[in-house]
Motif scaffolding. Structure first.
Motif, PDB file in Angstrom:
ATOM      1  N   PRO A  12      -5.389   9.777  -7.447  1.00  0.00           N
ATOM      2  CA  PRO A  12      -3.996  10.234  -7.746  1.00  0.00           C
ATOM      3  C   PRO A  12      -4.091   7.625  -7.723  1.00  0.00           C
ATOM      4  O   PRO A  12      -3.339   7.498  -8.355  1.00  0.00           O
ATOM      5  CB  PRO A  12      -3.149  10.092  -6.742  1.00  0.00           C
ATOM      6  CG  PRO A  12      -4.152  10.857  -5.204  1.00  0.00           C
ATOM      7  CD  PRO A  12      -4.761  11.149  -5.788  1.00  0.00           C
ATOM      8  N   ALA A  13      -4.399   7.810  -6.278  1.00  0.00           N
ATOM      9  CA  ALA A  13      -4.361   6.134  -6.126  1.00  0.00           C
ATOM     10  C   ALA A  13      -4.715   5.317  -7.369  1.00  0.00           C
ATOM     11  O   ALA A  13      -4.268   4.115  -7.591  1.00  0.00           O
ATOM     12  CB  ALA A  13      -4.863   5.953  -4.713  1.00  0.00           C
ATOM     13  N   LEU A  14      -6.203   5.065  -7.975  1.00  0.00           N
ATOM     14  CA  LEU A  14      -6.663   5.359  -8.409  1.00  0.00           C
ATOM     15  C   LEU A  14      -6.081   5.208 -10.021  1.00  0.00           C
ATOM     16  O   LEU A  14      -5.962   4.358 -10.916  1.00  0.00           O
ATOM     17  CB  LEU A  14      -8.154   5.946  -9.119  1.00  0.00           C
ATOM     18  CG  LEU A  14      -8.953   5.334  -8.100  1.00  0.00           C
ATOM     19  CD1 LEU A  14     -10.164   6.166  -8.439  1.00  0.00           C
ATOM     20  CD2 LEU A  14      -9.724   3.670  -8.450  1.00  0.00           C
ATOM     21  N   LEU A  15      -5.413   5.699 -10.345  1.00  0.00           N
ATOM     22  CA  LEU A  15      -4.685   6.330 -11.290  1.00  0.00           C
ATOM     23  C   LEU A  15      -2.946   4.960 -11.175  1.00  0.00           C
ATOM     24  O   LEU A  15      -2.445   4.544 -12.334  1.00  0.00           O
ATOM     25  CB  LEU A  15      -3.673   7.447 -11.540  1.00  0.00           C
ATOM     26  CG  LEU A  15      -2.937   7.841 -13.088  1.00  0.00           C
ATOM     27  CD1 LEU A  15      -3.521   7.404 -13.751  1.00  0.00           C
ATOM     28  CD2 LEU A  15      -2.556   9.337 -13.616  1.00  0.00           C
ATOM     29  N   SER A  16      -2.801   5.336 -10.087  1.00  0.00           N
ATOM     30  CA  SER A  16      -1.564   4.415 -10.192  1.00  0.00           C
ATOM     31  C   SER A  16      -1.413   3.365 -10.288  1.00  0.00           C
ATOM     32  O   SER A  16      -1.034   2.254 -10.318  1.00  0.00           O
ATOM     33  CB  SER A  16      -1.132   5.204  -8.373  1.00  0.00           C
ATOM     34  OG  SER A  16       0.064   4.124  -7.370  1.00  0.00           O
ATOM     35  N   TRP A  17      -2.802   2.854  -9.383  1.00  0.00           N
ATOM     36  CA  TRP A  17      -3.671   1.091  -9.414  1.00  0.00           C
ATOM     37  C   TRP A  17      -4.198   1.162 -11.196  1.00  0.00           C
ATOM     38  O   TRP A  17      -3.436  -0.076 -11.664  1.00  0.00           O
ATOM     39  CB  TRP A  17      -4.695   1.293  -9.243  1.00  0.00           C
ATOM     40  CG  TRP A  17      -5.378  -0.019  -9.319  1.00  0.00           C
ATOM     41  CD1 TRP A  17      -5.297  -1.522  -8.285  1.00  0.00           C
ATOM     42  CD2 TRP A  17      -6.778  -0.345  -9.547  1.00  0.00           C
ATOM     43  NE1 TRP A  17      -6.032  -2.525  -8.859  1.00  0.00           N
ATOM     44  CE2 TRP A  17      -6.900  -1.099 -10.190  1.00  0.00           C
ATOM     45  CE3 TRP A  17      -7.213   0.511 -11.142  1.00  0.00           C
ATOM     46  CZ2 TRP A  17      -7.766  -2.250 -11.141  1.00  0.00           C
ATOM     47  CZ3 TRP A  17      -8.013  -0.647 -11.889  1.00  0.00           C
ATOM     48  CH2 TRP A  17      -8.809  -1.350 -11.653  1.00  0.00           C
ATOM     49  N   ARG A 133      -8.307   1.859   0.809  1.00  0.00           N
ATOM     50  CA  ARG A 133      -6.703   0.962   0.393  1.00  0.00           C
ATOM     51  C   ARG A 133      -7.587  -0.675  -0.219  1.00  0.00           C
ATOM     52  O   ARG A 133      -7.545  -1.265  -0.809  1.00  0.00           O
ATOM     53  CB  ARG A 133      -6.371   0.597   1.530  1.00  0.00           C
ATOM     54  CG  ARG A 133      -5.515   2.252   1.641  1.00  0.00           C
ATOM     55  CD  ARG A 133      -4.226   1.964   2.697  1.00  0.00           C
ATOM     56  NE  ARG A 133      -4.020   2.849   3.552  1.00  0.00           N
ATOM     57  CZ  ARG A 133      -3.250   3.613   2.494  1.00  0.00           C
ATOM     58  NH1 ARG A 133      -1.682   2.099   2.027  1.00  0.00           N
ATOM     59  NH2 ARG A 133      -2.303   4.473   2.738  1.00  0.00           N
ATOM     60  N   GLN A 134      -8.527  -1.044   0.885  1.00  0.00           N
ATOM     61  CA  GLN A 134      -9.238  -2.280   0.566  1.00  0.00           C
ATOM     62  C   GLN A 134      -9.687  -2.521  -0.657  1.00  0.00           C
ATOM     63  O   GLN A 134      -9.683  -3.949  -1.774  1.00  0.00           O
ATOM     64  CB  GLN A 134     -10.249  -2.746   1.606  1.00  0.00           C
ATOM     65  CG  GLN A 134      -9.518  -3.311   3.374  1.00  0.00           C
ATOM     66  CD  GLN A 134     -10.199  -3.427   3.976  1.00  0.00           C
ATOM     67  OE1 GLN A 134     -11.675  -3.547   3.878  1.00  0.00           O
ATOM     68  NE2 GLN A 134      -9.971  -4.359   5.268  1.00  0.00           N
ATOM     69  N   PHE A 135     -10.631  -1.469  -1.252  1.00  0.00           N
ATOM     70  CA  PHE A 135     -11.259  -1.277  -2.533  1.00  0.00           C
ATOM     71  C   PHE A 135      -9.766  -1.312  -3.869  1.00  0.00           C
ATOM     72  O   PHE A 135     -10.168  -1.962  -4.627  1.00  0.00           O
ATOM     73  CB  PHE A 135     -11.690   0.021  -2.710  1.00  0.00           C
ATOM     74  CG  PHE A 135     -12.347   0.472  -3.872  1.00  0.00           C
ATOM     75  CD1 PHE A 135     -13.361  -0.386  -4.787  1.00  0.00           C
ATOM     76  CD2 PHE A 135     -11.506   1.050  -4.813  1.00  0.00           C
ATOM     77  CE1 PHE A 135     -13.935   0.299  -5.631  1.00  0.00           C
ATOM     78  CE2 PHE A 135     -12.307   1.377  -6.367  1.00  0.00           C
ATOM     79  CZ  PHE A 135     -13.264   0.909  -6.829  1.00  0.00           C
ATOM     80  N   LEU A 136      -9.128  -0.662  -3.848  1.00  0.00           N
ATOM     81  CA  LEU A 136      -7.800  -0.687  -4.265  1.00  0.00           C
ATOM     82  C   LEU A 136      -6.936  -2.213  -4.802  1.00  0.00           C
ATOM     83  O   LEU A 136      -6.611  -2.981  -5.315  1.00  0.00           O
ATOM     84  CB  LEU A 136      -6.686   0.064  -4.188  1.00  0.00           C
ATOM     85  CG  LEU A 136      -7.248   1.632  -4.272  1.00  0.00           C
ATOM     86  CD1 LEU A 136      -6.106   2.651  -4.333  1.00  0.00           C
ATOM     87  CD2 LEU A 136      -7.570   1.649  -5.896  1.00  0.00           C
TER      88      LEU A 136
END
Length: 327
Positions: A12-17, A133-136
């Motif tokens: 979900p974080a990737l999609l949000s990104w 988090r750092q990756f995103l």
């Protein structure tokens, strides 16, 4: 040998990104399909990965207040004493019964506001490790870096050398809006570089170079406000880093380097921005004071309910007095 399990919040974080990155491309234009794509992507995010918890109470109450104030645009105008409608009616313009003179615009903007709040909720609910988090963060800054490069090419009249997908990326009609994106990228890139440079000098140097790319784009973009905000961001960044003796030296050195290189770029390439500052210093306010006076008068006229989302431009052009001769 099986790899480490993927954290439940990563997808979900990737999609949000991806939604946040796509906004840099799609939010520039006013075509309805652009907004539809963003809202559809947000809907997919919630269908595939519904939040497991509840919105933090303070932010939930703030969101409800914002939505309630925005929704007043659809109340009957007679209930709220909409005196700003009289100049329109004196010109024979028939307005709808709603408080908002253009309720269709208010509904569109209310939808975008609700979408933004839902996106914020998802960000708060996503649980990630520091590594992810750092990756995103780094990938988001890289995406903003493409906006900065597109700005540089655009301002140097070299946009045709970019791929068609990148031409005009992030170039709002108002240069201040483009400047907001660049300032955010520049300050965050500097902070990210400082966090990396201690353990990984090459990564730290890379993000310092990215900071200079953002600064170059800010100067070429020609927004005085963006340059001032970038300077203010450097001061805040230094103030936050001064508490740690180890970070204090690194922060000071990085800021000095950014300022020195930025000054060289400003002197050599910032002709348009220099001219705009010269005009301001010479006393030519470009009519800004009169515009501020009219805007302040609008705030006094309707401090709580405004004029309905999306109606500022139309109402301002009708009610303006001090800046009427600048139309």
């Amino acid at each position: 040998m099986k790899g480490a399990p993927v954290p439940s919040g990563l997808y979900p974080a990737l999609l949000s990104w991806m939604i946040a990155v796509a906004a840099a491309w799609l939010a520039v234009g006013s075509q309805p399909w652009r907004q539809t794509v963003l809202i559809a992507a947000l809907g997919a995010l919630y269908l595939l990965f519904p939040p497991a918890g509840s919105f933090p109470r303070p932010l939930f109450l703030l969101s409800c207040l914002l939505l309630a104030l925005a929704a007043t645009a659809f109340l009957p105008a007679a209930w709220l004493g909409a005196s700003f409608r009289k100049p329109f009616q004196d010109q024979g313009i028939v307005l709808p019964w709603t408080y908002s003179p253009q309720p269709w615009l208010s509904f569109e903007d209310l939808t975008l506001l609700a979408a933004g709040l839902l996106w914020t909720w998802n960000c708060f609910e996503t649980k990630l490790s520091l590594e992810h988090r750092q990756f995103l963060i780094s990938r988001y800054l890289l995406a903003l870096g493409f906006v900065a490069l597109a700005t540089i090419f655009y301002r140097l009249s070299m946009s045709e050398n970019l791929p068609a997908l990148l031409q005009g990326v992030g170039q709002f009609m108002n240069r201040n809006l483009t400047g907001d994106i660049l300032v955010m990228g520049g300050i965050c890139s500097l902070a990210h570089g400082r966090s990396k440079i201690i353990k990984n000098k090459s990564a730290g140097v890379f993000w310092m170079i990215m900071t200079l790319v953002f600064l170059t784009a800010i100067i070429l973009n020609g927004s005085r406000a963006a340059l001032v905000l970038f300077g203010a961001g450097l001061l805040v960044f230094f103030a936050l880093g001064i508490k740690d003796p180890h970070h204090r030296t690194i922060t000071a050195v990085l800021i000095v380097v950014v300022l020195m290189v930025g000054a060289l770029i400003f002197v050599s390439q910032g002709t348009e921005l220099q001219g705009r500052f010269d005009t301001w210093m010479a006393g030519g306010k470009e009519g800004r004071i009169a515009i501020y006076q009219d805007a302040a008068a609008m705030v006094r006229l309707s401090p709580w309910f405004g004029f309905g989302l999306g109606n500022f431009e139309g109402v301002f052009n009708t009610l303006r007095i001090h800046s009427a001769n600048q139309m």
